[in-house]
Design a protein around this motif. Structure first.
Motif, PDB file in Angstrom:
ATOM      1  N   ASN A   1      -6.005 -34.863  25.068  1.00 10.85           N
ATOM      2  CA  ASN A   1      -6.582 -33.740  24.640  1.00 10.85           C
ATOM      3  C   ASN A   1      -4.977 -32.886  24.186  1.00 10.85           C
ATOM      4  OD1 ASN A   1      -7.184 -30.992  24.187  1.00 10.85           O
ATOM      5  ND2 ASN A   1      -9.014 -31.186  25.471  1.00 10.85           N
ATOM      6  N   ARG A   2      -4.812 -32.820  23.002  1.00 13.63           N
ATOM      7  CA  ARG A   2      -3.798 -32.178  22.320  1.00 13.63           C
ATOM      8  C   ARG A   2      -3.754 -30.714  22.151  1.00 13.63           C
ATOM      9  NH1 ARG A   2      -4.129 -37.144  20.558  1.00 13.63           N
ATOM     10  NH2 ARG A   2      -2.304 -38.677  20.745  1.00 13.63           N
ATOM     11  N   ARG A   3      -4.949 -29.912  22.328  1.00  9.93           N
ATOM     12  CA  ARG A   3      -5.257 -28.605  22.145  1.00  9.93           C
ATOM     13  C   ARG A   3      -4.123 -27.729  23.272  1.00  9.93           C
ATOM     14  NH1 ARG A   3      -9.612 -26.729  19.667  1.00  9.93           N
ATOM     15  NH2 ARG A   3     -11.413 -28.180  19.331  1.00  9.93           N
ATOM     16  N   VAL A   4      -3.973 -26.607  22.672  1.00 11.18           N
ATOM     17  CA  VAL A   4      -3.214 -25.744  23.702  1.00 11.18           C
ATOM     18  C   VAL A   4      -4.262 -25.349  24.742  1.00 11.18           C
ATOM     19  CG1 VAL A   4      -2.102 -23.337  23.991  1.00 11.18           C
ATOM     20  CG2 VAL A   4      -1.691 -24.618  21.963  1.00 11.18           C
TER      21      VAL A   4
ATOM     22  N   ALA B   1       9.526 -24.532  33.760  1.00  9.21           N
ATOM     23  CA  ALA B   1      10.682 -25.228  33.674  1.00  9.21           C
ATOM     24  C   ALA B   1      10.785 -26.344  32.507  1.00  9.21           C
ATOM     25  CB  ALA B   1      11.168 -26.078  34.866  1.00  9.21           C
ATOM     26  N   LEU B   2       9.687 -26.860  32.351  1.00 12.41           N
ATOM     27  CA  LEU B   2       9.602 -28.048  31.434  1.00 12.41           C
ATOM     28  C   LEU B   2       9.520 -27.609  30.072  1.00 12.41           C
ATOM     29  CD1 LEU B   2       7.393 -30.565  33.490  1.00 12.41           C
ATOM     30  CD2 LEU B   2       9.755 -31.015  32.710  1.00 12.41           C
ATOM     31  N   GLY B   3       9.076 -26.225  29.667  1.00 11.98           N
ATOM     32  CA  GLY B   3       8.831 -25.881  28.469  1.00 11.98           C
ATOM     33  C   GLY B   3      10.016 -26.031  27.443  1.00 11.98           C
ATOM     34  N   PRO B   4      11.246 -25.647  27.782  1.00  8.65           N
ATOM     35  CA  PRO B   4      12.447 -25.572  26.899  1.00  8.65           C
ATOM     36  C   PRO B   4      12.815 -27.064  26.865  1.00  8.65           C
ATOM     37  CG  PRO B   4      12.713 -23.902  28.436  1.00  8.65           C
ATOM     38  CD  PRO B   4      11.348 -24.759  29.044  1.00  8.65           C
TER      39      PRO B   4
ATOM     40  N   VAL C   1      10.901 -30.105  27.057  1.00 10.07           N
ATOM     41  CA  VAL C   1      10.030 -30.690  25.822  1.00 10.07           C
ATOM     42  C   VAL C   1      10.343 -30.151  24.542  1.00 10.07           C
ATOM     43  CG1 VAL C   1       7.555 -30.589  25.259  1.00 10.07           C
ATOM     44  CG2 VAL C   1       8.363 -30.979  27.713  1.00 10.07           C
ATOM     45  N   GLU C   2      10.676 -29.007  24.333  1.00 11.95           N
ATOM     46  CA  GLU C   2      10.831 -28.565  22.944  1.00 11.95           C
ATOM     47  C   GLU C   2      12.388 -29.118  22.345  1.00 11.95           C
ATOM     48  OE1 GLU C   2      11.390 -24.130  20.799  1.00 11.95           O
ATOM     49  OE2 GLU C   2      12.217 -24.149  22.595  1.00 11.95           O
ATOM     50  N   GLN C   3      13.313 -29.263  23.170  1.00  9.62           N
ATOM     51  CA  GLN C   3      14.509 -29.703  22.851  1.00  9.62           C
ATOM     52  C   GLN C   3      14.235 -31.287  22.740  1.00  9.62           C
ATOM     53  OE1 GLN C   3      17.868 -29.417  25.289  1.00  9.62           O
ATOM     54  NE2 GLN C   3      19.293 -30.563  24.280  1.00  9.62           N
ATOM     55  N   ALA C   4      13.588 -32.103  23.405  1.00  8.55           N
ATOM     56  CA  ALA C   4      13.283 -33.517  23.355  1.00  8.55           C
ATOM     57  C   ALA C   4      12.457 -33.655  21.777  1.00  8.55           C
ATOM     58  CB  ALA C   4      12.259 -33.854  24.386  1.00  8.55           C
ATOM     59  N   GLU C   5      11.588 -32.634  21.726  1.00  4.99           N
ATOM     60  CA  GLU C   5      10.900 -33.138  20.428  1.00  4.99           C
ATOM     61  C   GLU C   5      11.647 -32.847  19.277  1.00  4.99           C
ATOM     62  OE1 GLU C   5       6.701 -33.274  18.999  1.00  4.99           O
ATOM     63  OE2 GLU C   5       7.634 -33.289  20.931  1.00  4.99           O
TER      64      GLU C   5
ATOM     65  N   ALA D   1       8.808 -28.655  17.102  1.00  3.06           N
ATOM     66  CA  ALA D   1       9.429 -28.906  18.494  1.00  3.06           C
ATOM     67  C   ALA D   1       8.857 -27.079  19.152  1.00  3.06           C
ATOM     68  CB  ALA D   1      10.889 -28.643  18.412  1.00  3.06           C
ATOM     69  N   ALA D   2       8.797 -26.309  18.449  1.00  2.24           N
ATOM     70  CA  ALA D   2       8.026 -25.142  18.987  1.00  2.24           C
ATOM     71  C   ALA D   2       6.507 -25.473  19.670  1.00  2.24           C
ATOM     72  CB  ALA D   2       8.233 -23.856  18.345  1.00  2.24           C
ATOM     73  N   ARG D   3       5.913 -26.276  18.630  1.00  2.23           N
ATOM     74  CA  ARG D   3       4.509 -26.697  19.004  1.00  2.23           C
ATOM     75  C   ARG D   3       4.538 -27.256  20.477  1.00  2.23           C
ATOM     76  NH1 ARG D   3       1.671 -31.425  18.139  1.00  2.23           N
ATOM     77  NH2 ARG D   3      -0.660 -31.207  18.081  1.00  2.23           N
ATOM     78  N   ALA D   4       5.306 -28.271  20.584  1.00  2.00           N
ATOM     79  CA  ALA D   4       5.502 -29.176  21.972  1.00  2.00           C
ATOM     80  C   ALA D   4       5.775 -28.249  23.118  1.00  2.00           C
ATOM     81  CB  ALA D   4       6.533 -30.013  21.762  1.00  2.00           C
ATOM     82  N   ARG D   5       6.677 -27.082  22.731  1.00  2.78           N
ATOM     83  CA  ARG D   5       6.928 -26.348  23.975  1.00  2.78           C
ATOM     84  C   ARG D   5       5.625 -25.344  24.177  1.00  2.78           C
ATOM     85  NH1 ARG D   5      12.061 -22.229  24.731  1.00  2.78           N
ATOM     86  NH2 ARG D   5      11.178 -21.027  26.655  1.00  2.78           N
ATOM     87  N   LYS D   6       4.809 -25.158  23.145  1.00  3.67           N
ATOM     88  CA  LYS D   6       3.596 -24.257  23.474  1.00  3.67           C
ATOM     89  C   LYS D   6       2.552 -24.965  24.202  1.00  3.67           C
ATOM     90  CE  LYS D   6       1.190 -23.384  19.802  1.00  3.67           C
ATOM     91  NZ  LYS D   6       0.906 -22.569  18.501  1.00  3.67           N
ATOM     92  N   GLN D   7       2.529 -26.278  23.728  1.00  3.06           N
ATOM     93  CA  GLN D   7       1.676 -27.024  24.396  1.00  3.06           C
ATOM     94  C   GLN D   7       1.964 -27.288  26.071  1.00  3.06           C
ATOM     95  OE1 GLN D   7       2.224 -30.581  21.899  1.00  3.06           O
ATOM     96  NE2 GLN D   7       0.071 -30.671  21.490  1.00  3.06           N
ATOM     97  N   MET D   8       3.048 -27.385  26.242  1.00  4.94           N
ATOM     98  CA  MET D   8       3.604 -27.744  27.832  1.00  4.94           C
ATOM     99  C   MET D   8       3.231 -26.393  28.617  1.00  4.94           C
ATOM    100  SD  MET D   8       4.708 -29.208  30.321  1.00  4.94           S
ATOM    101  CE  MET D   8       5.026 -30.821  29.901  1.00  4.94           C
ATOM    102  N   GLU D   9       3.672 -25.276  28.005  1.00  2.00           N
ATOM    103  CA  GLU D   9       3.773 -24.060  28.787  1.00  2.00           C
ATOM    104  C   GLU D   9       2.302 -23.572  28.837  1.00  2.00           C
ATOM    105  OE1 GLU D   9       6.715 -21.436  26.785  1.00  2.00           O
ATOM    106  OE2 GLU D   9       8.210 -22.265  27.735  1.00  2.00           O
ATOM    107  N   SER D  10       1.358 -24.069  28.072  1.00  2.00           N
ATOM    108  CA  SER D  10       0.011 -23.706  28.467  1.00  2.00           C
ATOM    109  C   SER D  10      -0.884 -24.429  29.495  1.00  2.00           C
ATOM    110  CB  SER D  10      -0.837 -24.034  26.953  1.00  2.00           C
ATOM    111  OG  SER D  10      -1.088 -25.341  26.573  1.00  2.00           O
TER     112      SER D  10
END
Length: 345
Positions: free
Chosen positions: A106-109, A145-148, A150-154, A220-229
């Motif tokens: 499930n790749r939704r937010v 903590a993981l949000g930033p 994950v964004e950098q990794a993407e 990359a911002a999308r990946a951060r949004k996914q994680m932080e949700s």
């Protein structure tokens, strides 16, 4: 093929795999099945994610075998296989395995609500530790903590030509968004907003212009949004580099995913960080950035021993069901049968 073997392997082919590439091969000889990697389908660096997928398929097979009361015995691996098992003496008709059939990436937010202590305890209890792979469950404090990271990794992942091309080759730009395909990911599976879809199309070209660099930052911002949700994360760790550790990661991941599905929770493996650790960026100076990122990732989990590696990261939480699910290869496309009647000739 024996009917119960066909049922068991039909369950195995529904396992999750990175980018839905299904990089497994099943070889059947009577009631014995050898599980190996299909190298024509495998695009993962060092085959690690392919072995994880194979482990998930093996876990699906074993759970299916248990549901029909079959006896499972581990054999010495046949040539070219990682695992060989026999599945004998089915004792009953299978009942529906609703968790397995409902399981989906499930790749939704997600909605970001916190996991309560009772749910975390139930998840821990439902996924016993295995010989090689260990699970650790965390709530929203690690999500933040993981949000930033994950964004950098993407961003680093998509800036690497080789990694980017492998990932994009699995996305089915050649079909309609909601067309059911047997491999890869139709665009509908990605749950993209309009700007994100435009960015994904933009990074299909080499990242040499401001437009393409901007597209990478959008993804990359999308990946951060996914994680932080997310409501929490699951981390799976192993010791050593033996290929069987990756198989055990896949078996553990599948069992955890079933526990999540049974409780109505969504899940999404976030593999860019893991992939960067397996095959660091080849872009010269970016190697230092990757190392710094991976060091920061490890510091996020100070209770993970230094002699272990983080082999899987999954975000978990509550969300609407995926709007679309990809298809699978038919069993015959992943399976071959050895004619045992000719063995004495």
């Amino acid at each position: 093929m024996l009917p119960h073997i066909e049922r068991i392997l039909d369950a195995a082919r529904t396992a999750p795999s990175q980018e839905n590439l299904q990089p497994w091969r099943f070889v059947v000889s009577g009631d014995e099945v050898s599980f190996g990697i299909d190298h024509e389908r495998n695009t993962s660096p060092d085959q690690a994610m392919a072995r994880v997928a194979l482990g998930a398929a093996i876990e699906c097979a074993c759970v299916s075998a248990a549901r029909v009361g079959a006896t499972v015995r581990v054999q010495a691996p046949r040539d070219g296989a990682l695992v060989t098992m026999s599945f004998t003496d089915p004792k009953r008709l299978p009942d529906p395995d609703l968790a397995r059939t409902r399981r989906a990436t499930n790749r939704r937010v997600y909605d970001g609500r916190a996991l309560d202590d009772a749910t975390l305890r139930a998840l821990r209890d439902a996924v016993p530790q295995r010989d090689l792979a260990q699970t650790q469950w965390y709530g929203r404090e690690r999500v933040r903590a993981l949000g930033p990271l994950v964004e950098q990794a993407e961003e680093l992942f998509y800036l690497d030509d080789g990694l980017r091309e492998r990932a994009l080759s699995a996305i089915r730009f050649d079909v309609k968004d909601r067309e059911l395909v047997s491999r890869g990911l139709p665009l509908a599976c990605l749950e993209l907003q309009a700007a994100e879809r435009a960015a994904l199309v933009g990074i299909r070209k080499p990242v040499v212009s401001g437009v393409n660099a901007s597209a990478v930052k959008t993804m990359a911002a999308r990946a951060r949004k996914q994680m932080e949700s997310a409501s929490g994360v699951l981390v799976i760790t192993v010791k050593g580099e033996d290929p069987m550790t990756d198989v055990d990661v896949g078996r553990t991941m599948q069992r955890a995913w079933m526990a999540l599905t049974q409780r109505g929770l969504a899940a999404h493996p976030m593999t860019k960080l893991i992939t960067l650790g397996i095959a660091p960026s080849s872009a010269g100076t970016e190697n230092d950035l990757v190392k710094a990122l991976l060091d920061a990732f490890r510091r996020t989990f100070p209770n993970v021993p230094d002699d272990t590696r983080i082999a899987m990261l999954m975000r978990i939480g509550w969300a609407e069901a995926p709007s679309f699910r990809p298809g699978r290869y038919e069993l015959a496309e992943s399976c071959s049968e050895v004619d045992t009647s000719a063995s004495g000739s």
